[in-house]
Structures are given as C-alpha cells and as structure tokens.
Write a protein that holds these residues in place. Structure first.
Motif, PDB file in Angstrom:
ATOM      1  N   VAL A  22       0.786  -1.264  -0.156  1.00 23.87           N
ATOM      2  CA  VAL A  22      -0.081  -0.023   0.007  1.00 23.87           C
ATOM      3  C   VAL A  22       0.790   1.186  -0.029  1.00 23.87           C
ATOM      4  CG1 VAL A  22      -1.640   1.381   1.329  1.00 23.87           C
ATOM      5  CG2 VAL A  22      -2.012  -1.165   1.025  1.00 23.87           C
ATOM      6  N   LEU A  23       1.738   1.074   0.895  1.00 20.60           N
ATOM      7  CA  LEU A  23       2.855   2.406   1.049  1.00 20.60           C
ATOM      8  C   LEU A  23       3.535   2.678  -0.358  1.00 20.60           C
ATOM      9  CD1 LEU A  23       4.368   2.227   4.503  1.00 20.60           C
ATOM     10  CD2 LEU A  23       2.757   3.914   3.633  1.00 20.60           C
ATOM     11  N   ARG A  24       4.063   1.674  -0.984  1.00 18.28           N
ATOM     12  CA  ARG A  24       4.550   1.527  -2.202  1.00 18.28           C
ATOM     13  C   ARG A  24       3.746   2.111  -3.342  1.00 18.28           C
ATOM     14  NH1 ARG A  24       4.049  -3.797  -5.565  1.00 18.28           N
ATOM     15  NH2 ARG A  24       1.916  -3.002  -5.773  1.00 18.28           N
ATOM     16  N   ASP A  25       2.364   1.940  -3.413  1.00 19.45           N
ATOM     17  CA  ASP A  25       1.272   2.198  -4.515  1.00 19.45           C
ATOM     18  C   ASP A  25       1.138   3.893  -4.234  1.00 19.45           C
ATOM     19  OD1 ASP A  25       1.434  -0.131  -5.634  1.00 19.45           O
ATOM     20  OD2 ASP A  25      -0.441  -0.726  -4.846  1.00 19.45           O
ATOM     21  N   ILE A  26       1.461   4.083  -2.985  1.00 24.23           N
ATOM     22  CA  ILE A  26       0.970   5.457  -2.865  1.00 24.23           C
ATOM     23  C   ILE A  26       2.366   6.487  -3.145  1.00 24.23           C
ATOM     24  CG2 ILE A  26       0.400   7.311  -1.098  1.00 24.23           C
ATOM     25  CD1 ILE A  26      -1.158   5.169   0.409  1.00 24.23           C
ATOM     26  N   MET A  27       3.344   5.818  -2.719  1.00 22.89           N
ATOM     27  CA  MET A  27       4.713   6.474  -2.924  1.00 22.89           C
ATOM     28  C   MET A  27       4.752   6.618  -4.504  1.00 22.89           C
ATOM     29  SD  MET A  27       7.429   5.278  -0.180  1.00 22.89           S
ATOM     30  CE  MET A  27       7.268   5.552   1.594  1.00 22.89           C
ATOM     31  N   PHE A  28       5.010   5.613  -5.206  1.00 21.04           N
ATOM     32  CA  PHE A  28       5.433   5.517  -6.342  1.00 21.04           C
ATOM     33  C   PHE A  28       4.556   5.127  -7.411  1.00 21.04           C
ATOM     34  CE2 PHE A  28       8.533   3.820  -3.401  1.00 21.04           C
ATOM     35  CZ  PHE A  28       9.332   4.901  -3.305  1.00 21.04           C
ATOM     36  N   GLY A  29       3.217   4.804  -7.214  1.00 16.18           N
ATOM     37  CA  GLY A  29       2.083   4.673  -8.063  1.00 16.18           C
ATOM     38  C   GLY A  29       1.084   5.886  -8.440  1.00 16.18           C
ATOM     39  N   GLY A  30       1.220   6.805  -7.257  1.00 15.56           N
ATOM     40  CA  GLY A  30       0.450   8.272  -7.351  1.00 15.56           C
ATOM     41  C   GLY A  30      -0.953   7.881  -6.919  1.00 15.56           C
ATOM     42  N   ARG A  31      -1.145   6.651  -6.607  1.00 12.38           N
ATOM     43  CA  ARG A  31      -2.551   6.279  -5.838  1.00 12.38           C
ATOM     44  C   ARG A  31      -2.793   7.100  -4.683  1.00 12.38           C
ATOM     45  NH1 ARG A  31      -0.087   1.398  -7.891  1.00 12.38           N
ATOM     46  NH2 ARG A  31      -0.718   1.115  -9.914  1.00 12.38           N
ATOM     47  N   ARG A  32      -4.055   7.579  -4.463  1.00 12.11           N
ATOM     48  CA  ARG A  32      -4.302   8.296  -3.366  1.00 12.11           C
ATOM     49  C   ARG A  32      -5.527   7.928  -2.714  1.00 12.11           C
ATOM     50  NH1 ARG A  32      -0.856  13.240  -3.328  1.00 12.11           N
ATOM     51  NH2 ARG A  32      -1.743  14.015  -1.266  1.00 12.11           N
ATOM     52  N   THR A  33      -6.561   7.333  -3.636  1.00 10.72           N
ATOM     53  CA  THR A  33      -7.948   6.838  -2.749  1.00 10.72           C
ATOM     54  C   THR A  33      -7.999   5.378  -2.815  1.00 10.72           C
ATOM     55  OG1 THR A  33      -8.919   6.547  -5.148  1.00 10.72           O
ATOM     56  CG2 THR A  33      -8.749   8.944  -4.387  1.00 10.72           C
ATOM     57  N   PHE A  34      -8.704   5.183  -1.851  1.00 10.49           N
ATOM     58  CA  PHE A  34      -9.221   3.674  -2.140  1.00 10.49           C
ATOM     59  C   PHE A  34      -9.430   3.080  -3.213  1.00 10.49           C
ATOM     60  CE2 PHE A  34     -11.995  -0.028  -0.933  1.00 10.49           C
ATOM     61  CZ  PHE A  34     -11.506  -0.434   0.224  1.00 10.49           C
ATOM     62  N   ARG A  35     -10.253   3.557  -3.900  1.00  9.49           N
ATOM     63  CA  ARG A  35     -10.668   3.098  -5.345  1.00  9.49           C
ATOM     64  C   ARG A  35      -9.511   2.620  -6.139  1.00  9.49           C
ATOM     65  NH1 ARG A  35     -15.472   5.100  -8.933  1.00  9.49           N
ATOM     66  NH2 ARG A  35     -16.671   3.540  -7.647  1.00  9.49           N
ATOM     67  N   ASP A  36      -8.505   3.594  -6.115  1.00 13.51           N
ATOM     68  CA  ASP A  36      -7.142   3.604  -6.972  1.00 13.51           C
ATOM     69  C   ASP A  36      -6.302   2.580  -6.374  1.00 13.51           C
ATOM     70  OD1 ASP A  36      -8.060   5.785  -8.672  1.00 13.51           O
ATOM     71  OD2 ASP A  36      -7.024   7.202  -7.549  1.00 13.51           O
ATOM     72  N   LEU A  37      -6.392   2.649  -4.995  1.00 15.02           N
ATOM     73  CA  LEU A  37      -5.359   1.417  -4.635  1.00 15.02           C
ATOM     74  C   LEU A  37      -6.030   0.160  -4.690  1.00 15.02           C
ATOM     75  CD1 LEU A  37      -4.533   3.519  -1.263  1.00 15.02           C
ATOM     76  CD2 LEU A  37      -3.012   2.537  -2.929  1.00 15.02           C
ATOM     77  N   LEU A  38      -7.324   0.190  -4.689  1.00 20.38           N
ATOM     78  CA  LEU A  38      -7.919  -1.282  -4.859  1.00 20.38           C
ATOM     79  C   LEU A  38      -7.958  -1.690  -6.261  1.00 20.38           C
ATOM     80  CD1 LEU A  38      -9.456  -3.611  -3.678  1.00 20.38           C
ATOM     81  CD2 LEU A  38     -11.620  -2.423  -4.237  1.00 20.38           C
ATOM     82  N   SER A  39      -8.138  -0.955  -7.322  1.00 21.74           N
ATOM     83  CA  SER A  39      -8.126  -1.157  -8.772  1.00 21.74           C
ATOM     84  C   SER A  39      -6.701  -1.425  -9.296  1.00 21.74           C
ATOM     85  CB  SER A  39      -9.115  -0.387  -9.363  1.00 21.74           C
ATOM     86  OG  SER A  39      -8.835   0.886  -9.494  1.00 21.74           O
ATOM     87  N   GLY A  40      -5.805  -0.613  -8.650  1.00 22.28           N
ATOM     88  CA  GLY A  40      -4.492  -0.571  -9.285  1.00 22.28           C
ATOM     89  C   GLY A  40      -3.344  -1.464  -8.542  1.00 22.28           C
ATOM     90  N   SER A  41      -3.996  -2.382  -7.928  1.00 17.00           N
ATOM     91  CA  SER A  41      -2.930  -3.231  -7.353  1.00 17.00           C
ATOM     92  C   SER A  41      -2.888  -4.269  -8.177  1.00 17.00           C
ATOM     93  CB  SER A  41      -3.311  -3.570  -5.762  1.00 17.00           C
ATOM     94  OG  SER A  41      -2.464  -4.625  -5.250  1.00 17.00           O
ATOM     95  N   PRO A  42      -1.554  -4.897  -8.592  1.00 10.99           N
ATOM     96  CA  PRO A  42      -1.508  -5.891  -9.575  1.00 10.99           C
ATOM     97  C   PRO A  42      -1.290  -7.074  -8.829  1.00 10.99           C
ATOM     98  CG  PRO A  42       0.703  -4.772  -9.292  1.00 10.99           C
ATOM     99  CD  PRO A  42      -0.346  -3.658  -8.813  1.00 10.99           C
ATOM    100  N   GLU A  43      -1.302  -7.042  -7.325  1.00  9.97           N
ATOM    101  CA  GLU A  43      -1.423  -7.965  -6.450  1.00  9.97           C
ATOM    102  C   GLU A  43      -2.546  -8.449  -6.098  1.00  9.97           C
ATOM    103  OE1 GLU A  43       2.610  -6.245  -6.166  1.00  9.97           O
ATOM    104  OE2 GLU A  43       0.485  -5.318  -5.767  1.00  9.97           O
ATOM    105  N   GLY A  44      -3.666  -7.746  -6.446  1.00  4.65           N
ATOM    106  CA  GLY A  44      -5.126  -7.984  -6.339  1.00  4.65           C
ATOM    107  C   GLY A  44      -5.452  -7.971  -4.612  1.00  4.65           C
ATOM    108  N   ILE A  45      -5.261  -7.051  -4.022  1.00  5.83           N
ATOM    109  CA  ILE A  45      -5.536  -6.979  -2.791  1.00  5.83           C
ATOM    110  C   ILE A  45      -7.034  -6.874  -2.554  1.00  5.83           C
ATOM    111  CG2 ILE A  45      -5.378  -4.306  -2.522  1.00  5.83           C
ATOM    112  CD1 ILE A  45      -4.196  -4.454   0.309  1.00  5.83           C
ATOM    113  N   ALA A  46      -7.678  -7.545  -1.479  1.00  4.18           N
ATOM    114  CA  ALA A  46      -8.880  -7.458  -1.109  1.00  4.18           C
ATOM    115  C   ALA A  46      -9.236  -6.408  -0.676  1.00  4.18           C
ATOM    116  CB  ALA A  46      -9.388  -8.810  -0.319  1.00  4.18           C
ATOM    117  N   SER A  47     -10.521  -5.895  -0.897  1.00  2.78           N
ATOM    118  CA  SER A  47     -11.132  -4.490  -0.281  1.00  2.78           C
ATOM    119  C   SER A  47     -11.161  -4.496   1.227  1.00  2.78           C
ATOM    120  CB  SER A  47     -12.653  -4.267  -0.698  1.00  2.78           C
ATOM    121  OG  SER A  47     -13.365  -5.001  -0.463  1.00  2.78           O
ATOM    122  N   ASN A  48     -11.351  -5.796   1.937  1.00  3.45           N
ATOM    123  CA  ASN A  48     -11.368  -5.654   3.456  1.00  3.45           C
ATOM    124  C   ASN A  48      -9.885  -5.653   4.027  1.00  3.45           C
ATOM    125  OD1 ASN A  48     -11.037  -8.392   2.376  1.00  3.45           O
ATOM    126  ND2 ASN A  48     -11.468  -9.187   4.382  1.00  3.45           N
TER     127      ASN A  48
END
Length: 165
Positions: A22-48
């Motif tokens: 999650v920190l990686r995606d915010i730092m280097f992926g430019g993701r800032r919202t829950f939706r961006d983090l959920l849909s942009g994770s290539p690892e497929g993190i579950a919403s919960n």
C-alpha cells in the motif's frame, strides 16, 4: 509484548505484506484514493484487507486521510514524514528483490526504484514526496508528477506516456 528491538518494533507496523505494498502504491504509483489503490494493485488486494491496512497505517502515523473537496464521500491518503523516510528502505528492498527473486522487476509501481544511486537519489525522491504530500497535499493531487517520481512510476522498458497519477 514486543521486545524493544528496533527491527521487531518496525515489523509490528510493517511486517505484513500489504502494508508495504500500500505504501509503495501511494509513494511510487501516485494512487491516493481507496478505489485507486484497490483497482491499481497488481497483487489483487481484497477490499477488506485494504481497508484494514489503510486504517492501521493512519493509526500508526504513516498516512493521513484528507477529504476530497470535490467529492463528499471520497478521501485522499497522504504520506507523512515517517512514511517518506522509508524511501531508502523501499529502495533497498527493491534492489534485494531484483537481485534474489526470480521474476522481480516486471511492471510494478516502483519501476526503477532499485536503480536509485544511493543517498542523493533517495533524498531527491523524499524531497519530491515531501513537496507532493506534505508541503502542498491538495495541489499534489492534480499536479504532474515531479520527474524523479514519474521515472520511478514507469516500469523498466516502457516509455513515460503520462505524468499524472
């Protein structure tokens, strides 16, 4: 109770797989919202799991939540100074993974992180993240990525086609 060892205390906060992702995606992926983090994770993190990790990272002081001025039900996550100080750790983990894990280095949001050349590059990344997340967190939502962050967000072998998160 955890021993007062700095590594053990750090692992209490960052010791699960998802917190660093999650920190990686915010730092280097430019993701800032829950939706961006959920849909942009290539690892497929579950919403919960994502929800739990975001709450924990906020509680631990690595992220802050800011309401989106344009959308009443959306929040943006912003890095704090302690999270930004993890850049050398993330760079070292990336370099280790590239050297010792088969398949590491394919398309990911930390693209060129392992290529940072020590303390000067780490400081440049931390300065860019500080400007984007701490100095102007509202402007950092829409401003183009600083060149060093755009370079890191571009997976190896792919051209930079956009500079917006």
């Amino acid at each position: 109770m955890t021993a007062p060892c700095p590594i053990a205390l750090t692992m209490d906060v960052l010791g699960d797989r998802w917190s660093l992702v999650v920190l990686r995606d915010i730092m280097f992926g430019g993701r800032r919202t829950f939706r961006d983090l959920l849909s942009g994770s290539p690892e497929g993190i579950a919403s919960n799991i994502l929800s739990a990790r975001l709450k924990r990272l906020v509680a631990e002081g690595l992220l802050t939540k800011r309401p989106d001025p344009g959308h009443s039900q959306r929040v943006h996550y912003t890095l704090t100074a302690p999270a930004i100080a993890l850049v050398p750790v993330m760079a070292t983990l990336s370099a280790w993974g590239r050297a010792h894990r088969p398949g590491a280095g394919s398309a990911c949001s930390c693209g060129q992180l392992a290529q940072l050349d020590g303390a000067a590059d780490w400081q440049a990344v931390m300065d860019a993240l500080t400007a984007r997340h701490l100095a102007d967190p509202e402007g950092g939502l829409t401003a183009p990525l600083p060149p060093i962050l755009a370079r890191l967000a571009t997976p190896p072998g792919r051209a930079q086609t956009e500079t917006m998160p």
